[in-house]
Scaffold this motif. Structure first.
Motif, mmCIF file in Angstrom:
data_model
loop_
_atom_site.group_PDB
_atom_site.id
_atom_site.type_symbol
_atom_site.label_atom_id
_atom_site.label_comp_id
_atom_site.label_asym_id
_atom_site.label_seq_id
_atom_site.Cartn_x
_atom_site.Cartn_y
_atom_site.Cartn_z
ATOM 1 N N UNK A 76 -74.159 107.060 25.638
ATOM 2 C CA UNK A 76 -73.395 107.409 24.394
ATOM 3 C C UNK A 76 -71.852 107.296 24.326
ATOM 4 N N UNK A 77 -71.599 107.107 25.872
ATOM 5 C CA UNK A 77 -69.875 106.892 25.850
ATOM 6 C C UNK A 77 -69.504 105.526 26.057
ATOM 7 N N UNK A 78 -70.476 104.569 26.335
ATOM 8 C CA UNK A 78 -70.016 102.953 26.833
ATOM 9 C C UNK A 78 -70.960 102.153 25.834
ATOM 10 N N UNK A 79 -72.123 102.311 25.775
ATOM 11 C CA UNK A 79 -73.115 101.252 25.321
ATOM 12 C C UNK A 79 -73.027 101.296 23.911
ATOM 13 N N UNK A 80 -73.039 102.555 23.247
ATOM 14 C CA UNK A 80 -73.184 102.681 21.939
ATOM 15 C C UNK A 80 -71.739 102.292 21.334
ATOM 16 N N UNK A 81 -70.768 102.417 22.177
ATOM 17 C CA UNK A 81 -69.067 102.087 21.605
ATOM 18 C C UNK A 81 -69.247 100.794 21.472
ATOM 19 N N UNK A 82 -69.620 99.921 22.649
ATOM 20 C CA UNK A 82 -69.722 98.299 22.486
ATOM 21 C C UNK A 82 -70.383 98.010 21.570
ATOM 22 N N UNK A 83 -71.454 98.455 21.270
ATOM 23 C CA UNK A 83 -72.346 97.942 20.642
ATOM 24 C C UNK A 83 -71.759 97.967 18.943
ATOM 25 N N UNK A 84 -70.968 98.917 18.750
ATOM 26 C CA UNK A 84 -70.400 99.437 17.321
ATOM 27 C C UNK A 84 -69.298 98.275 17.155
ATOM 28 N N UNK A 85 -68.414 98.044 18.250
ATOM 29 C CA UNK A 85 -67.472 97.013 18.179
ATOM 30 C C UNK A 85 -67.883 95.699 18.146
ATOM 31 N N UNK A 86 -69.000 95.374 18.935
ATOM 32 C CA UNK A 86 -69.544 93.851 18.593
ATOM 33 C C UNK A 86 -69.969 93.778 17.136
ATOM 34 N N UNK A 87 -70.679 94.640 16.838
ATOM 35 C CA UNK A 87 -71.277 94.462 15.256
ATOM 36 C C UNK A 87 -70.469 94.733 14.422
ATOM 37 N N UNK A 88 -69.147 95.166 14.715
ATOM 38 C CA UNK A 88 -68.293 95.577 13.738
ATOM 39 C C UNK A 88 -68.296 96.814 12.963
ATOM 40 N N UNK A 89 -68.884 97.593 13.201
ATOM 41 C CA UNK A 89 -69.349 98.917 12.432
ATOM 42 C C UNK A 89 -68.246 99.871 12.787
#
Length: 89
Positions: A76-89
């Motif tokens: 919730x704190x690391x993985x999801x935020x990185x996915x959002x940043x990588x996918x540009x959401x």
């Protein structure tokens, strides 16, 4: 670039999952080995009505909850935020 970042993140997720899985296996197998080979120790009383076997068995269950919490918090704190940043959401 985005694909390489995503691949690195997936590799990180696998490392985290395998690390926590390994920890749970060690805890569980350690408990099973104690039950099998240290019957005297596992049956000895800590206080009346509470043996080492019961206490360690309960701690195996608690450790599963703790490891699950660690993974959920990490996701919730690391993985999801990185996915959002990588996918540009």
């Amino acid at each position: 670039m985005q694909e390489k970042e995503l691949e690195a993140l997936v590799a990180e997720r696998w490392r985290m999952a395998l690390t926590l899985t390994g920890a749970m296996l060690l805890i569980y197998l350690g408990f099973v080995l104690l039950v099998a080979y240290a019957k005297g120790f596992m049956g000895s009383q800590i206080v009346p009505g509470l043996s080492w076997g019961i206490l360690l068995g309960a701690l195996v269950i608690v450790s599963a909850w703790v490891l699950n919490w660690i993974y959920t918090r990490w996701a919730n704190t690391y993985y999801d935020e990185r996915v959002k940043r990588i996918l540009g959401r």
